[in-house]
Scaffold this motif. Sequence first.
Motif, PDB file in Angstrom:
ATOM      1  N   ILE A   1      38.317  41.706  57.132  1.00 45.03           N
ATOM      2  CA  ILE A   1      38.720  40.426  55.851  1.00 45.03           C
ATOM      3  C   ILE A   1      37.793  39.077  55.695  1.00 45.03           C
ATOM      4  CG2 ILE A   1      40.140  38.747  55.422  1.00 45.03           C
ATOM      5  CD1 ILE A   1      42.391  40.128  57.803  1.00 45.03           C
ATOM      6  N   ALA A   2      37.137  39.497  54.790  1.00 48.24           N
ATOM      7  CA  ALA A   2      36.416  38.206  54.433  1.00 48.24           C
ATOM      8  C   ALA A   2      36.942  36.918  53.676  1.00 48.24           C
ATOM      9  CB  ALA A   2      35.237  38.925  53.630  1.00 48.24           C
TER      10      ALA A   2
ATOM     11  N   LEU B   1      38.966  32.504  48.210  1.00 43.64           N
ATOM     12  CA  LEU B   1      39.840  33.976  47.806  1.00 43.64           C
ATOM     13  C   LEU B   1      39.651  34.622  49.305  1.00 43.64           C
ATOM     14  CD1 LEU B   1      37.585  34.921  44.977  1.00 43.64           C
ATOM     15  CD2 LEU B   1      40.024  34.218  44.844  1.00 43.64           C
ATOM     16  N   SER B   2      40.566  35.770  49.315  1.00 48.22           N
ATOM     17  CA  SER B   2      39.616  36.371  50.724  1.00 48.22           C
ATOM     18  C   SER B   2      39.788  37.590  50.170  1.00 48.22           C
ATOM     19  CB  SER B   2      40.992  36.653  51.758  1.00 48.22           C
ATOM     20  OG  SER B   2      41.113  35.226  52.488  1.00 48.22           O
TER      21      SER B   2
ATOM     22  N   GLN C   1      40.930  41.933  46.440  1.00 49.31           N
ATOM     23  CA  GLN C   1      40.625  40.064  46.610  1.00 49.31           C
ATOM     24  C   GLN C   1      42.098  39.634  46.572  1.00 49.31           C
ATOM     25  OE1 GLN C   1      38.053  38.777  44.089  1.00 49.31           O
ATOM     26  NE2 GLN C   1      36.481  38.427  46.147  1.00 49.31           N
ATOM     27  N   THR C   2      42.837  38.690  46.675  1.00 46.50           N
ATOM     28  CA  THR C   2      43.876  37.643  46.738  1.00 46.50           C
ATOM     29  C   THR C   2      43.033  36.590  46.513  1.00 46.50           C
ATOM     30  OG1 THR C   2      44.489  38.129  48.770  1.00 46.50           O
ATOM     31  CG2 THR C   2      45.089  39.421  47.429  1.00 46.50           C
ATOM     32  N   ALA C   3      43.821  35.511  46.205  1.00 39.80           N
ATOM     33  CA  ALA C   3      43.651  34.047  46.045  1.00 39.80           C
ATOM     34  C   ALA C   3      44.610  33.159  47.619  1.00 39.80           C
ATOM     35  CB  ALA C   3      44.606  33.764  44.637  1.00 39.80           C
TER      36      ALA C   3
ATOM     37  N   ARG D   1      37.592  45.881  39.958  1.00 41.47           N
ATOM     38  CA  ARG D   1      37.014  44.823  39.906  1.00 41.47           C
ATOM     39  C   ARG D   1      37.808  44.759  41.351  1.00 41.47           C
ATOM     40  NH1 ARG D   1      32.430  43.180  39.177  1.00 41.47           N
ATOM     41  NH2 ARG D   1      31.720  43.671  36.372  1.00 41.47           N
ATOM     42  N   PRO D   2      37.873  44.410  42.511  1.00 44.07           N
ATOM     43  CA  PRO D   2      38.613  43.905  44.592  1.00 44.07           C
ATOM     44  C   PRO D   2      40.031  42.929  43.811  1.00 44.07           C
ATOM     45  CG  PRO D   2      36.101  43.951  44.485  1.00 44.07           C
ATOM     46  CD  PRO D   2      36.424  43.416  42.579  1.00 44.07           C
TER      47      PRO D   2
END
Lengths: 272, 374, 293
Positions: free
Chosen positions: B320-321, B326-327, B342-344, B296-297
């Motif tokens: 970058i979404a 989240l991004s 994915q990072t918070a 999972r990302p």
Amino acid sequence: MTRLSWFNVVSLTVGFAFLYIPILILVIYSFNESKLVTVWAGFSTKWYAELMQNEAFLNAAWVTVKVAVFSSTIATVLGTMAAYVLVRGGRFTGRTVFSGMVYAPLVMPEVITGLSLLLLFIGLNLDRGVLTIVLAHATFSMCYVSVVVSARLMTFDRALEEAALDLGASPFEAFRLVTLPIIAPSVIAGWLLAFSLSLDDLVIASFTSGPSATTLPIKIFSAVRLGVSPEINALSTIMIAIVTLGVITASLITKRNAVRQQRDQQLAERTS
Amino acid sequence: MQTEVFAPWDDPDQKPLIRFKSVKKQFGDFTAIQDLSLDIFEKEFFALLGPSGCGKTTMMRMLAGFETPTSGSIELAGQDIGSVPPNKRSVNMMFQSYALFPHLSIWENIAFGLKRSKMPKGEIEARVEEMLRLTRLEKFKARKPHQISGGQRQRVALARSLAKAPKLLLLDEPLAALDKKLRQDTQFELMDIQEKTGTTFVIVTHDQEEAMTVASRVAVMDEGRLMQVSTPATIYEAPNSVYVADFIGEVNILSGHAKPAGDGLYAVTWADGQPPVIAASNTPYSDGQQVHLAIRPEKVAISEAKPDAENAVEGKVLDIAYLGNLSTYHIALAGGQIIKAQTANTQRISRRSFTWEDTVWLSWTPTAGVLLDQ
Amino acid sequence: MRRFILIAVPYIWLLALFLVPFLIVFKIALSDTALARPPYLPQFDWATGLGAFLAELDFENFVFLTSDALYWKAYLSSLQIAVIATLITLLVGYPIAYAMTRAPEAWRPTLMMLIILPFWTSFLIRIYAWMGILSQEGFLNQFLLWTGVISAPLTILNTNVAVYIGIVYTYLPFMILPIYAALDRLDGSLIEAAEDLGCSRLSAFWLVTIPLSKNGIVAGSFLVFIPTLGEFVIPSLLGGSGTLMIGKVLWEEFFSNRDWPVAAAVAVVLLVILIVPIVLFQRNQQKQAEAEA
Ligand SMILES: Nc1ncnc2c1ncn2[C@@H]1O[C@H](COP(=O)(O)OP(=O)(O)OP(=O)(O)O)[C@@H](O)[C@H]1O
Ligand SMILES: [Mg+2]
């Protein structure tokens, strides 16, 4: 909105004049004093009075109404059943033959329908009279009813019937409590159509009636063959008036219901 | 949490409420459901999830009695219900279109099923009032369906199908017509009602988030087959196939060949010019076997400098979404493969550390992903 | 069980009152005229059995239809009248239907009602109304004499012209309604797109509007053509002795000549002729239904 070109305006004016002037003339001259239908000799209602004295016409009118009430009621029951079978019945043997028989009378020339029914009644040794006309009319107008009703059934959300079954209704209850009330307007429209077809029919009635039962169209036809008469004008005017009133009332009711429904919907959206 | 104690599917002594026994359903020569066996237990909130046309509605309609299985059998509380018509089943359905009777008032709609069951009048009234209270519709009971809003209609449909206190309630995409906010509120309402009434719910949904939120167990379907039936957490954390992993949420799939590295660890060679990745697995794999690592990302960390981790790869930020909380970063590796991380967003955008074309390092632990053989 | 009754009742009704009568017509068409009651032979006799009965049937009546010029002339003339009347109805009906779709939205229900209203009033009465208009001393002649267009009254009643007027008048709503329905569905922006692409208004009409309303035109034409072919009332009230239409011939054969077998044969041939347009009509309707679905 001025999308109407002069050509459109002319088309509409001429078209509606063509449709309505003959009827208008007929109505106006029913109030003519003179026996000559084409010469105006002053206003009078005497042809109406004379019509009311004419036993033969009154009898024929009574027979016609009786036939129309019975035949359109039978036609509505049978036509609704046929429509339901065609739209919801699924597959069964002879379905193609059945749907052919339901729609064929719509395109069958009346002379042929009349002739074939007469030959049947003679074959069965059935005395020709009110009964035979009712049978004949019920048969050909049930097809019109089933066209009207099946058009409605096709747009009917099947999930409503399934919901009723799901909540414990038997198939018959689902029809009686859910389907029928919802399609009622089209069933009524079908009845009215059958009724007016029966009132109007000359050809089939001529074949299937006997000396004991003469309908109004038969009477009018034999009178009219001899030429125009002010009494027939008066009779026509009465019939036209009844139909016009009926159609206008029906369309006003439909319109009022549509408006009410729309208002309710707006209300619901605002208050939610 | 309730799910920790409520797990009848793990208890071999529990009798299922519904049992599908090798059910097959064909329409003409098209097979909509193939050889499906499934147990659903009392008080469960069971979600059916899958792409359009995979047979979810068909399963519901077989439970409700509108379709009969071509072969196999369906049991309700131990009894074969194959020959029971829909109106004789203690199963009720909430229709996707709601199917409210337009000519009846809200009150009459809810009472419809009760009246069919020869219940005394007084009891019917009490029951309808109770349902109106439960769904907070008391004010609208005299109205017709077209005089209330979409959300209220949906509650009427729910009240109507619950009124008969069925053993089983079927909900076919009940919330599809609602907007997102209303849908979330209603999800919690549904869970609340399910808990209060103790009814078994089977819900069909397109929305995986919805399935994860409400369900005690989720079944993921594809082309008339059950791919996996498990709790939401298991489905998410331990999918049993690439299909399920991919269907639920976002995932990176690294396909390659496994080489046992001892201690339940495997080295997966997955791309030329990249070091093999190390992954843990309980299922054994033989040397050289084709495997897929699903990760999972949010389990992939992103950093500027090379981290000290078992698995680390270098790449460039491609995209970058920004999703608010989240991004998601799309990172292109040297060989052209793309991995999502994915990072918070705990900091404001202006102070975000990575931007397009930055060279970054991705890393993850051996237990972050699952190894799958199909 | 209920389903069985639901299917059986209308099914048996139609079998008994539609299909069986039809077979009887067919059977009588193969019989011979006789001075008897009923006036044809053979009668089915249980004593001699089916074989003897069938042996008596023949195609004599159909041969007779081809030998007497009256019949095939009547068929041809019915076809001719039906075709011409359909074309006239189309030419009259199309502009009206078109104008209705251009009329302000608020008027349209009323216009529709005005088109349908005559349909509910008695057909016989509407034909009758024209007798008073078209006769020698009728309103049309009075009007034309008054305006000075003609100096002596025209003979219109009891000619084919009167028959055409009657057919167009009676069946106009059947032409207008399907065309209106087709035009109403037509997206107005298509015309604008055509004009935008360089069409003149007239060529946009020819190249876009007419082809897209084709289904309505076809449906309307069949709805006029099919009943016209077997029409009886209009030729017998408005037509003259020169007006040959098959419905009238059948009626007279039956009621005046009491030649039932020939009347039945006339009916069978009429039906055979009708099968072609009916099948074409069905196909058009089906295509349209599929296009909509
Ligand atoms: N009555 C029927 N006749 C023929 N095929 C059918 C019928 N009902 C369903 N199918 C087919 O069976 C398959 C499964 O349909 P189903 O309605 O169960 O899908 P679904 O999973 O509910 O899809 P969606 O999410 O779009 O509602 C589809 O391919 C559909 O075309
Ligand atoms: Mg579905």
